[in-house]
Design a protein around this motif. Structure first.
Motif, PDB file in Angstrom:
ATOM      1  N   ILE A   1      -9.404  -6.921  -4.360  1.00 42.10           N
ATOM      2  CA  ILE A   1      -8.427  -5.832  -4.334  1.00 42.10           C
ATOM      3  C   ILE A   1      -7.737  -5.846  -2.970  1.00 42.10           C
ATOM      4  O   ILE A   1      -8.388  -5.712  -1.922  1.00 42.10           O
ATOM      5  CB  ILE A   1      -9.108  -4.473  -4.574  1.00 42.10           C
ATOM      6  CG1 ILE A   1      -9.748  -4.418  -5.972  1.00 42.10           C
ATOM      7  CG2 ILE A   1      -8.114  -3.329  -4.409  1.00 42.10           C
ATOM      8  CD1 ILE A   1     -10.504  -3.143  -6.251  1.00 42.10           C
TER       9      ILE A   1
ATOM     10  N   LYS B   1      -4.937  -0.314  -3.109  1.00 43.52           N
ATOM     11  CA  LYS B   1      -5.467   0.602  -4.138  1.00 43.52           C
ATOM     12  C   LYS B   1      -5.040   2.016  -3.793  1.00 43.52           C
ATOM     13  O   LYS B   1      -4.894   2.364  -2.609  1.00 43.52           O
ATOM     14  CB  LYS B   1      -6.991   0.513  -4.186  1.00 43.52           C
ATOM     15  CG  LYS B   1      -7.613   1.381  -5.280  1.00 43.52           C
ATOM     16  CD  LYS B   1      -9.124   1.210  -5.333  1.00 43.52           C
ATOM     17  CE  LYS B   1      -9.769   1.818  -4.099  1.00 43.52           C
ATOM     18  NZ  LYS B   1     -11.258   1.847  -4.221  1.00 43.52           N
ATOM     19  N   SER B   2      -4.825   2.833  -4.812  1.00 40.10           N
ATOM     20  CA  SER B   2      -4.433   4.233  -4.604  1.00 40.10           C
ATOM     21  C   SER B   2      -5.511   4.953  -3.803  1.00 40.10           C
ATOM     22  O   SER B   2      -6.713   4.750  -4.007  1.00 40.10           O
ATOM     23  CB  SER B   2      -4.241   4.938  -5.948  1.00 40.10           C
ATOM     24  OG  SER B   2      -3.267   4.299  -6.718  1.00 40.10           O
TER      25      SER B   2
ATOM     26  N   GLN C   1       0.842  -1.210   0.000  1.00 36.12           N
ATOM     27  CA  GLN C   1       0.000   0.000   0.000  1.00 36.12           C
ATOM     28  C   GLN C   1       0.872   1.253   0.000  1.00 36.12           C
ATOM     29  O   GLN C   1       0.579   2.234  -0.677  1.00 36.12           O
ATOM     30  CB  GLN C   1      -0.911   0.004   1.223  1.00 36.12           C
ATOM     31  CG  GLN C   1      -1.894   1.166   1.268  1.00 36.12           C
ATOM     32  CD  GLN C   1      -2.893   1.133   0.118  1.00 36.12           C
ATOM     33  OE1 GLN C   1      -3.504   0.103  -0.108  1.00 36.12           O
ATOM     34  NE2 GLN C   1      -3.022   2.257  -0.592  1.00 36.12           N
TER      35      GLN C   1
ATOM     36  N   LEU D   1      -4.140   5.956 -11.088  1.00 28.95           N
ATOM     37  CA  LEU D   1      -4.793   5.002 -10.192  1.00 28.95           C
ATOM     38  C   LEU D   1      -4.121   3.641 -10.331  1.00 28.95           C
ATOM     39  O   LEU D   1      -3.965   3.134 -11.441  1.00 28.95           O
ATOM     40  CB  LEU D   1      -6.288   4.885 -10.544  1.00 28.95           C
ATOM     41  CG  LEU D   1      -7.081   3.825  -9.788  1.00 28.95           C
ATOM     42  CD1 LEU D   1      -7.136   4.147  -8.294  1.00 28.95           C
ATOM     43  CD2 LEU D   1      -8.487   3.703 -10.371  1.00 28.95           C
TER      44      LEU D   1
ATOM     45  N   TRP E   1      -3.981  -0.385  -8.535  1.00 32.40           N
ATOM     46  CA  TRP E   1      -4.555  -1.354  -7.616  1.00 32.40           C
ATOM     47  C   TRP E   1      -3.996  -2.725  -7.934  1.00 32.40           C
ATOM     48  O   TRP E   1      -3.533  -3.000  -9.047  1.00 32.40           O
ATOM     49  CB  TRP E   1      -6.079  -1.349  -7.649  1.00 32.40           C
ATOM     50  CG  TRP E   1      -6.710  -1.901  -8.910  1.00 32.40           C
ATOM     51  CD1 TRP E   1      -7.054  -3.194  -9.144  1.00 32.40           C
ATOM     52  CD2 TRP E   1      -7.048  -1.167 -10.083  1.00 32.40           C
ATOM     53  NE1 TRP E   1      -7.578  -3.340 -10.386  1.00 32.40           N
ATOM     54  CE2 TRP E   1      -7.605  -2.080 -10.982  1.00 32.40           C
ATOM     55  CE3 TRP E   1      -6.928   0.181 -10.454  1.00 32.40           C
ATOM     56  CZ2 TRP E   1      -8.031  -1.712 -12.248  1.00 32.40           C
ATOM     57  CZ3 TRP E   1      -7.371   0.552 -11.691  1.00 32.40           C
ATOM     58  CH2 TRP E   1      -7.930  -0.387 -12.587  1.00 32.40           C
TER      59      TRP E   1
ATOM     60  N   LYS F   1      -4.923  -6.888  -7.482  1.00 28.28           N
ATOM     61  CA  LYS F   1      -5.933  -7.900  -7.175  1.00 28.28           C
ATOM     62  C   LYS F   1      -5.246  -9.226  -6.912  1.00 28.28           C
ATOM     63  O   LYS F   1      -4.293  -9.600  -7.589  1.00 28.28           O
ATOM     64  CB  LYS F   1      -6.908  -8.053  -8.350  1.00 28.28           C
ATOM     65  CG  LYS F   1      -7.887  -6.897  -8.494  1.00 28.28           C
ATOM     66  CD  LYS F   1      -8.909  -7.187  -9.602  1.00 28.28           C
ATOM     67  CE  LYS F   1      -9.929  -6.069  -9.715  1.00 28.28           C
ATOM     68  NZ  LYS F   1     -10.952  -6.357 -10.762  1.00 28.28           N
TER      69      LYS F   1
ATOM     70  N   THR G   1     -11.939  -0.333 -11.609  1.00 27.93           N
ATOM     71  CA  THR G   1     -11.414  -1.445 -10.806  1.00 27.93           C
ATOM     72  C   THR G   1     -12.172  -2.745 -11.035  1.00 27.93           C
ATOM     73  O   THR G   1     -11.684  -3.827 -10.692  1.00 27.93           O
ATOM     74  CB  THR G   1     -11.482  -1.077  -9.315  1.00 27.93           C
ATOM     75  OG1 THR G   1     -12.820  -0.701  -8.971  1.00 27.93           O
ATOM     76  CG2 THR G   1     -10.523   0.062  -9.001  1.00 27.93           C
TER      77      THR G   1
END
Length: 480
Positions: A102, A105-106, A80, A92, A94, A96, A121
């Protein structure tokens, strides 16, 4: 508007000027359009490539950032931390997991609405090479790849960059460039048209000068284009040489016609006199001899008549045909000509007057000759049981005489040449009628010499109308 009409007086789609203008303007437009299109494409390519390169750098550096943070923090927190460090307001990221959840994520991506983020997403598949996509009215660059840390699979990395602002600015710039290109093409086309029009002006000048050339001024006519291009000067020189040769040929023809007419008229007149003298002693001649002499006298008289007409035309061509102009009433002249015509023909000739006496200034002798020629033409080319009608009219400033017959008529093909010398519509019929092909040419020469003009209108099977128009004098003018 007036200036443009002087520059472009009339657009002729088949003219050299129009073809050159359209051709050069089209190639110029294609060139500018191609340049503008290539420039737009190249700028778009540079813009998109810069964004794609930025995404690739993020994808390349993110694993190293995670590895650095993982030395101090758990992998989830390190992931993160690395994503927040590489993302900004228009990028952005992310990740998964295998089960499509997810895991990171940003948090600072705030240019678009939450619905856009949700839709992005939720994409099940991301391109393995960066590409541009339009999603809900906004432009995004999408990219996806597997994320590994020291050989261990962490998940599927997805990177999205919002380039809507840049793309919108680019589209606005392309529209402005398009409008500017159209304006430039229009301006260039106008400049090209004016330049070509001026470049072709010497050719137009040659055309105007040659169109005004008449046989009588061939010797004095010369095309002079001192400021023209070399090619046009060469053309003008060639035209001048051609005019000189035409002048010489015309002078030789005119001189030959005049000389041969003079030389032949005297001996033929003598021969005609001898033939007439012998015919007066016909009591001493056999029937065959009388017939032969009458035929010879008739043909000799016709030949003398042809020579006299040729002499008149030769004098007109040389400018030696003198007109003794006087003031006359057309009505009186027409009556006089009709009386003379009736003596030589049994044809009924009718005069229709639609106005008061019309005063004109003409040569008495030549005007009578014009009317007699037109009446004789109507008599020869109409049936014996039809009448010839002469109509007198007036217009605002013209006196008009129309000689109408109910003859065979003249087709449009022949009407344009009916006043040419020696022109006959039907060789066999005109010869049998005694026509020389010079009568109407004499009429045209004499009428124009008195300041008027003559025209013909005709319909096959209905007859012809020859119209002589002469300048009309005020009604209070006294006649001779």
């Amino acid at each position: 508007m007036n200036r443009l009409s002087r520059i472009f007086p009339k657009v002729d789609p088949f003219s050299l000027q129009t073809r050159l203008t359209i051709g050069v303007a089209t190639f110029s437009a294609l060139g500018l359009a191609s340049l503008a299109s290539w420039t737009s494409w190249k700028m778009q390519e540079i813009l998109i490539d810069s964004h794609k390169e930025n995404i690739k750098q993020i994808a390349l550096r993110l694993p190293r950032d995670i590895e650095i943070y993982n030395d101090m923090l758990p992998v989830e927190i390190a992931l993160q931390k690395a994503i927040d460090n590489r993302s900004d307001s228009n990028i952005l990221l992310w990740v998964k997991s295998v089960d499509a959840k997810i895991i990171a994520k940003s948090t600072n991506f705030n240019l678009v609405s939450p619905s856009h983020v949700t839709e992005l997403t939720s994409l099940s598949k991301m391109p393995i090479t960066a590409e541009v996509n339009l999603i809900n009215g906004r432009y995004f660059i999408l990219y996806g790849e597997e994320l590994k840390l020291k050989g261990r699979y962490l998940g599927k990395l997805s990177i999205v960059k919002d380039i809507t602002n840049d793309q919108t600015m680019f589209i606005a710039m392309v529209k402005s460039l398009t409008v500017a290109s159209i304006l430039v093409i229009i301006i260039i086309s106008l400049i090209i048209a004016i330049y070509i029009q001026r470049s072709l002006q010497p050719l137009r000048h040659i055309s105007q000068m040659t169109a005004a050339i008449k046989p009588e001024n061939l010797a004095e006519t010369k095309v002079d284009l001192s400021n023209a291009p070399s090619e046009v000067k060469d053309l003008a020189k060639t035209v001048n040489m051609m005019l000189s040769r035409l002048s010489q040929a015309w002078e030789k023809e005119r001189q030959f016609t005049s000389n041969i007419s003079h030389e032949l008229r005297t001996p033929l007149t003598i021969i005609y006199g001898y033939l007439q003298s012998m015919l007066r002693r016909k009591q001493n001649l056999t029937e065959i001899q009388l017939e032969v002499l009458e035929t010879a006298a008739s043909e000799t008289e016709n030949t003398i008549h042809i020579l006299e007409e040729l002499l008149d035309l030769a004098r007109a061509d040389s400018g030696y045909l003198r007109f003794n102009l006087g003031t006359y009433r057309i009505n009186d002249l027409v009556n006089e000509a009709v009386e003379m015509a009736v003596k030589n023909s049994s044809r009924q000739i009718e005069i229709e007057v639609e106005s008061d006496p019309i005063m004109v200034k003409v040569d008495h002798q030549y005007f009578i000759q014009v009317l007699l020629n037109l009446i004789d033409n109507g008599v020869k080319y109409s049936d014996p049981d039809t009448k010839i009608t002469i109509k007198l009219k007036r217009s605002e400033n013209k006196g008009i005489i129309q000689v109408c017959d109910r003859g065979h008529g003249i087709t449009l093909q022949h009407q344009s040449r009916i006043f040419d010398r020696f022109y006959r519509i039907d060789e066999a019929r005109t010869r049998s009628a005694g026509s020389t092909g010079l009568g109407l040419s004499i009429v045209k020469t004499l009428v124009e010499g008195m300041g008027g003009n003559v025209t013909v209108s005709s319909q096959v099977g209905e007859g012809s109308v020859f119209t002589v128009s002469l300048p009309r004098l005020p009604d209070n003018t006294s006649d001779n």
